[in-house]
Design an enzyme around this catalytic site. Structure first.
Site, PDB file in Angstrom:
ATOM      1  N   CYS A  13       0.778  -1.064  -0.024  1.00 45.76           N
ATOM      2  CA  CYS A  13      -0.048  -0.072   0.054  1.00 45.76           C
ATOM      3  C   CYS A  13       0.848   1.285   0.089  1.00 45.76           C
ATOM      4  O   CYS A  13       2.021   1.170   0.070  1.00 45.76           O
ATOM      5  CB  CYS A  13      -0.957  -0.022   1.036  1.00 45.76           C
ATOM      6  SG  CYS A  13      -0.032   0.089   2.949  1.00 45.76           S
ATOM      7  N   CYS A  16       3.106   1.653   2.981  1.00 46.49           N
ATOM      8  CA  CYS A  16       4.365   1.120   2.877  1.00 46.49           C
ATOM      9  C   CYS A  16       5.162   1.870   2.192  1.00 46.49           C
ATOM     10  O   CYS A  16       6.512   2.053   2.285  1.00 46.49           O
ATOM     11  CB  CYS A  16       4.240  -0.372   2.123  1.00 46.49           C
ATOM     12  SG  CYS A  16       2.983  -1.358   3.049  1.00 46.49           S
ATOM     13  N   CYS A  75      33.880 -28.965  -3.138  1.00 47.60           N
ATOM     14  CA  CYS A  75      34.285 -28.911  -1.758  1.00 47.60           C
ATOM     15  C   CYS A  75      33.838 -27.662  -1.153  1.00 47.60           C
ATOM     16  O   CYS A  75      33.398 -26.690  -1.447  1.00 47.60           O
ATOM     17  CB  CYS A  75      35.677 -29.066  -1.588  1.00 47.60           C
ATOM     18  SG  CYS A  75      36.583 -27.807  -2.151  1.00 47.60           S
ATOM     19  N   CYS A  78      35.582 -24.379  -2.655  1.00 46.16           N
ATOM     20  CA  CYS A  78      34.821 -23.944  -3.793  1.00 46.16           C
ATOM     21  C   CYS A  78      33.593 -22.900  -3.570  1.00 46.16           C
ATOM     22  O   CYS A  78      33.353 -21.874  -4.068  1.00 46.16           O
ATOM     23  CB  CYS A  78      34.270 -25.230  -4.572  1.00 46.16           C
ATOM     24  SG  CYS A  78      35.371 -26.354  -5.201  1.00 46.16           S
ATOM     25  N   CYS A 240     -18.240 -15.758 -33.634  1.00 43.30           N
ATOM     26  CA  CYS A 240     -18.920 -16.697 -32.622  1.00 43.30           C
ATOM     27  C   CYS A 240     -17.896 -17.122 -31.538  1.00 43.30           C
ATOM     28  O   CYS A 240     -16.723 -17.114 -31.521  1.00 43.30           O
ATOM     29  CB  CYS A 240     -19.492 -17.944 -33.499  1.00 43.30           C
ATOM     30  SG  CYS A 240     -18.455 -18.963 -33.961  1.00 43.30           S
ATOM     31  N   CYS A 243     -14.641 -19.018 -32.617  1.00 45.92           N
ATOM     32  CA  CYS A 243     -13.741 -17.944 -32.832  1.00 45.92           C
ATOM     33  C   CYS A 243     -12.885 -17.896 -31.506  1.00 45.92           C
ATOM     34  O   CYS A 243     -11.838 -17.608 -31.703  1.00 45.92           O
ATOM     35  CB  CYS A 243     -14.209 -16.782 -33.346  1.00 45.92           C
ATOM     36  SG  CYS A 243     -15.062 -17.003 -35.123  1.00 45.92           S
ATOM     37  N   ASP A 654     -17.148  -5.168   9.358  1.00 44.62           N
ATOM     38  CA  ASP A 654     -16.201  -4.652  10.354  1.00 44.62           C
ATOM     39  C   ASP A 654     -16.802  -3.669  10.779  1.00 44.62           C
ATOM     40  O   ASP A 654     -17.609  -2.783  10.114  1.00 44.62           O
ATOM     41  CB  ASP A 654     -15.008  -4.338   9.496  1.00 44.62           C
ATOM     42  CG  ASP A 654     -13.676  -3.593  10.472  1.00 44.62           C
ATOM     43  OD1 ASP A 654     -13.707  -4.391  11.449  1.00 44.62           O
ATOM     44  OD2 ASP A 654     -13.201  -2.477  10.082  1.00 44.62           O
ATOM     45  N   ASP A 853     -12.097  -2.511   5.423  1.00 42.01           N
ATOM     46  CA  ASP A 853     -11.400  -1.645   5.020  1.00 42.01           C
ATOM     47  C   ASP A 853     -10.163  -1.841   4.014  1.00 42.01           C
ATOM     48  O   ASP A 853      -9.456  -1.090   3.638  1.00 42.01           O
ATOM     49  CB  ASP A 853     -10.617  -0.641   6.118  1.00 42.01           C
ATOM     50  CG  ASP A 853      -9.711  -1.187   6.901  1.00 42.01           C
ATOM     51  OD1 ASP A 853      -9.320  -2.407   6.777  1.00 42.01           O
ATOM     52  OD2 ASP A 853      -9.627  -0.534   8.038  1.00 42.01           O
ATOM     53  N   ASP A 857      -8.374  -5.997   7.665  1.00 42.20           N
ATOM     54  CA  ASP A 857      -9.214  -6.877   7.291  1.00 42.20           C
ATOM     55  C   ASP A 857      -8.763  -7.900   6.076  1.00 42.20           C
ATOM     56  O   ASP A 857      -9.719  -8.718   5.611  1.00 42.20           O
ATOM     57  CB  ASP A 857     -10.562  -6.696   6.938  1.00 42.20           C
ATOM     58  CG  ASP A 857     -11.027  -5.689   8.119  1.00 42.20           C
ATOM     59  OD1 ASP A 857     -10.940  -6.286   9.109  1.00 42.20           O
ATOM     60  OD2 ASP A 857     -11.354  -4.452   8.009  1.00 42.20           O
TER      61      ASP A 857
END
Length: 975
Positions: A13, A16, A75, A78, A240, A243, A654, A853, A857
């Site tokens: 949102c 954020c 190993c 690496c 139709c 198609c 709510d 909202d 929720d």
């Protein structure tokens, strides 16, 4: 400074987005150019890892993620060598390396990462590895659907189900995303890949290009990574439902296509994924149809209007030509003229008519034959196939009678040139009338598009200039004059006025706007003048997102439409078989002349069975219904949601922000020590500075109104469903409900009377404790909306069970419920417990609509059969709910349910008409009534009936444009 664009994940949102923006503002030499919930573009000299850590600390993901299978690592040394190389790169944020795989998140392309690994002496192998995919689902209505999809996954193998419900699935698999979507489609459902999931590029199979990162000079415009999206194509040549199936099949075979929805009513296709669009267009053309890209709404609208106008004119002209030839011939036969070949003169005369009719077929009727030939080459049959076979058979039989009359008995020497001309004319006339009616179906969407002005007044250095909308950039200052439309989304910085938002929200009253308020593109300024700063432009405006959401919903398919598509896919071949069987029965068992009866019966079956009406039945209803919903301020995610909403029997509401105004305020303060009310309020507001809860905002605003100075808070902590705590002025302070007090062993029994008194007034009491001692109770009230009572009663009158679900105390909730006449109340529910309550109702056999909202929720909205988000259309609401109400009124919920019922009823009427028409028409055409009537149905009558059936379906669907809710808001009502 360099410009860089990175994808974001788990950013749900604009709140954020705001958190990320604030966090990155603290970094030196870092400037955000653009940010939304999916990606961020910024210009900075700060280390990329610092940006990654800052965003990750907020709980979000940033950067490209790759899971690359490795070979050559034998190993631990690496592994350490690869890790050391990764650690030295600023554009690699995090990594996990084993001998078999590297899991890397960073700001580099897959090719760069592959080259780095190769330079170390190791290889990235191409064998498929297991990866996690997340999809949004539609079409699953019950537990049996979930079980069916589970079985489908188990049959496919290499799929581990992590999560699966009616709306989402998360799986671990080696299959590509497109393969999984195909499996889900085969099971009869639809899937869309979660746009917030960062998918490894290495796993995006069959794509022409991969998302890449471009780092450029800050003066250049950054090129954003390629992301999966939805593109719209304008189609031509479809007639139709067969198609539709052919076009969808052709597009799905293109690499990179995840899903496709073709709308016969609008002649459009919505293609989801990231394919090469030129390949998609070529695939459609190879299938025998036409396609072109719809680059923007204005272009699409113009091209679609041109296509509709041209189609109507062409069909009308062709119909007039064909009927101009067919009507005189039919009149000749009706009024006694001979249509038999019984002399050389009649041969010559009808031969000339036959040539004219042939000219008609190769000009006016050529499309039927060209399209049927294309269909034949692709091993399919369409409506054009039936028309071409029927009219072609009638013409060939008639011409053979003219040329070789001796081959036929005297009674069989009848010509049917008038049938050929009349069938072509009537069907083409039906197409013309259908095109005219079809152009009316998207009027609601056209009105939304008309809201967008083409210019804006830009203010720079005190000078106002009118510029094209394409020149407007974010952060520009714009002037809004009286009577003008708002050009882009923004925030008012000077002035005040009243703005008419009715076309977006359905709310009849103009809304007062002043400094700090949001304005939306497309709304109309009534009187005052404003200066506002542009925030969202182009496709990011609320209006643009609404238009796109409506467009996608109009192209989506409910379960009824998928049923019609399934039937249509086998319908035409079945009709051809029936026609052949009919011809054989009449030829071998019919009366003399059997060849004539055979021709008439077979031709009539072919003509009357054309499935035009069947193909138009549901898309026409969906298109008109979704458009009408947009006019009423109701945004619908897909047509499946409408079908689900039509069967809802329980509505869960709510409380805060749904039944109430969503603007809580402090109404009482009860203190239990020597602190004054203002001191108690100052302490509480200081603590709540760290919270984003609506009640926290009410307390802070109350303190600001009294001019109280807030103290800094430290060690702030929020406990979900309980309250908050922190350190204010070296004192430990807690604010919350009874559960929080009990958790810390704080005695509250002696103030139960005050608590009950505040709750009895409909306010929410919260306890305030200092150093583990209760020092006060704050009463916060959120007033009921003026229309909540009438809306609840309206839903109850509709036969719906209304349930109030809230995290507030039971006593407060019961007071609110009593005022509204709600008998079923579930209170003291933690945020993660709301979904469990929805599931419990479903286990009781209820079909539930959850109204909230769209933020707290979200789990309950997703779990319910239908999630309805209240409010002004926030990002979270649009993303998390199937329905979003643009006006903040519970009457919108009732409107949505009433319209859904009306739309479903309209779809059933159309399908019933189409099915019954074909079910009765084919047997009658085949001659089942011949023993009773002694006559066969004329092919001409069959052609007229077929055209009429399509017109009837289109006209019936357009009745939805007249839909009016049972409750009409008045302009005099209070907001």
């Amino acid at each position: 400074m360099n410009t860089i664009t990175l994808p974001l994940a788990n950013v749900h949102c604009m709140n954020c987005v705001g958190k990320i923006r604030s966090a990155l503002a603290q970094l030196p030499d870092c400037q955000i150019i653009d940010i939304n919930t999916k990606q961020i573009t910024l210009s900075c000299n700060s280390p990329l890892k610092a940006i990654y850590q800052e965003i990750k600390s907020l709980g979000y993901q940033v950067g490209f993620n790759y899971q690359l299978p490795l070979s050559g690592l034998s190993c631990g040394r690496c592994v350490a060598k690869v890790e050391n190389a990764f650690s030295q790169r600023d554009d690699i944020f995090s990594y996990t390396v084993t001998k078999q795989q590297a899991d890397v998140t960073g700001a580099l392309s897959e090719q760069t990462l592959t080259d780095l690994i190769s330079s170390l002496g190791y290889q990235v192998v191409s064998e498929p590895t297991a990866h996690t995919l997340t999809f949004s689902l539609s079409g699953l209505s019950c537990g049996r659907c979930v079980a069916k999809l589970t079985d489908k996954f188990n049959e496919a193998g290499n799929i581990e189900i992590i999560e699966l419900d009616k709306n989402h699935t998360k799986i671990l698999t080696t299959h590509s995303a497109s393969d999984v979507i195909a499996m889900i489609n085969d099971a009869g459902y639809h899937a869309f890949k979660d746009p917030n999931t960062v998918v490894p590029n290495a796993l995006k199979e069959n794509e022409e290009t991969e998302p890449t990162l471009t780092v450029e000079n800050s003066q250049s415009e950054a090129i954003k990574p390629t992301t999966n999206n939805v593109q719209q194509l304008l189609l031509s040549g479809m007639t139709c439902a067969s198609c539709v199936a052919s076009v969808e099949k052709a597009i799905k075979q293109v690499a990179g296509v995840e899903s496709v929805n073709v709308n016969l009513a609008e002649r459009t296709a919505l293609v989801a994924g990231s394919p090469n669009i030129e390949q998609v267009i070529q695939a459609v053309k190879d299938a025998g149809y036409g396609a072109e890209v719809s680059e923007d709404e204005q272009t699409r609208r113009q091209r679609q209007q041109e296509q509709n106008t041209q189609t109507f004119k062409t069909h009308l002209r062709n119909a007039c030509i064909a009927l101009g030839l067919g009507v005189p011939m039919m009149a000749w036969g009706i009024f006694g003229g001979s249509m038999m070949i019984n002399s050389t003169t009649s041969q010559l005369a009808w031969g000339f008519v036959g040539l004219i009719t042939l000219l008609l077929l190769v000009t006016v009727g050529k499309d039927f034959y060209i399209n049927s030939w294309k269909a034949f080459k692709h091993h399919r049959a369409t409506m054009d196939t039936l028309v071409a076979l029927g009219t072609g058979a009638a013409w060939l039989f008639s011409m053979l009678v003219v040329l070789k009359p001796d081959m036929f008995p005297t009674a069989a020497r009848h010509v049917y040139f008038e049938a050929t001309a009349m069938i072509i004319g009537l069907i083409t006339l039906g197409h013309a009338l259908e095109a005219r009616a079809r152009s009316q179906t998207s009027k609601a969407l056209e009105r939304l598009i008309d809201l967008q002005p083409q210019t804006a007044i830009v203010v720079e250095n005190g000078i106002e200039t009118e510029r094209p909308l394409s020149d407007v950039k974010s952060e520009m200052i714009l002037r809004l004059r009286p009577g003008a439309k708002v050009a882009v989304d923004g925030v008012v910085i000077e002035g005040n006025t009243y703005i008419d938002e009715s076309m977006l929200t359905g709310e009849p009253l103009a809304v007062h706007k002043q400094t700090g308020d949001k304005v939306r593109a497309g709304t109309i300024n009534q009187q005052g003048s404003l200066l506002f700063k542009a925030e969202h432009i182009g496709s990011d405006t609320m209006l643009a997102r609404i238009i796109q959401l409506v467009r996608q919903a109009q192209s989506s398919k409910p379960a009824l439409a998928r049923l019609a598509d399934t039937i249509s896919s086998i319908f035409v071949p079945s009709v051809m078989i029936i026609a052949i069987v009919t011809a054989m029965v009449w030829y071998y068992f019919g009366p003399a002349p059997s060849s004539v009866y055979m021709l008439v019966a077979a031709t009539t079956v072919l003509i009357i069975a054309c499935p035009c009406a069947l193909g138009l039945a549901t898309p026409m209803s969906v298109t008109v219904g979704v458009g009408r919903a947009a006019e009423l301020g109701i945004l619908i995610r897909d047509a499946e949601a409408m079908q689900q909403a039509a069967n809802i029997d329980t509505v869960v509401l709510d409380k805060t922000g749904t039944l109430t105004e969503g603007k809580p305020q402090v109404v009482s303060i009860q203190n239990y020590n020597n602190l004054s009310e203002d001191q108690l309020l100052q302490l509480t507001a200081s603590l709540e500075q760290g919270s984003e809860h609506p009640l926290a905002n009410a307390i802070i605003q109350s303190a600001k109104q009294k001019g109280l100075t807030l103290s800094p808070v430290s060690d702030f902590a929020a406990t979900a469903g309980m309250g908050v705590s922190g350190i204010v002025n070296t004192l430990s302070v807690m604010l919350g409900n009874e559960k929080l007090m009990a958790k810390h062993n704080i005695e509250i029994s002696h103030v139960q009377g005050d608590f009950d008194r505040i709750a009895a007034q409909g306010a929410t009491p919260v306890y305030l404790a200092q150093n583990n001692q209760l020092i006060g109770i704050i009463g916060i009230s959120d007033p009921l909306r003026s229309d909540s009572l009438s809306a609840v009663k309206r839903m109850q009158d509709m036969g719906l069970t209304v349930v109030m679900l809230t995290g507030d105390s039971y006593k407060t909730a019961q007071v609110i419920a009593n005022k509204l006449g709600i008998n079923d109340v579930v209170a003291d529910v933690l945020p993660d417990g709301k979904a469990a309550q929805i599931k419990q109702l479903q286990q009781q056999g209820k079909r539930v609509a959850m109204v909230g909202d769209g933020i707290n929720d979200a789990p309950a909205l997703a779990l319910a059969e239908v999630g309805i988000a209240m409010g002004s259309g926030t990002d979270v609401a649009i993303e998390s709910a199937q329905f979003t109400l643009m006006r903040h009124s519970l009457h919108g919920v009732a409107d949505a349910l009433e319209l859904s019922k009306a739309t479903l009823r309209n779809m059933k009427e159309n399908l019933f008409g189409a099915f019954i028409y074909n079910s009765l028409g084919i047997p009658v055409a085949a001659g089942v009534l011949y023993p009773l009537t002694g006559a066969l149905l004329s092919p001409v009558i069959a052609g007229a009936a077929m055209a009429l059936s399509s017109i009837t379906v289109v006209t019936n669907a357009n009745r939805l444009r007249l839909f009016k809710p049972s409750y009409q808001p008045q302009a005099t009502e209070e907001k």
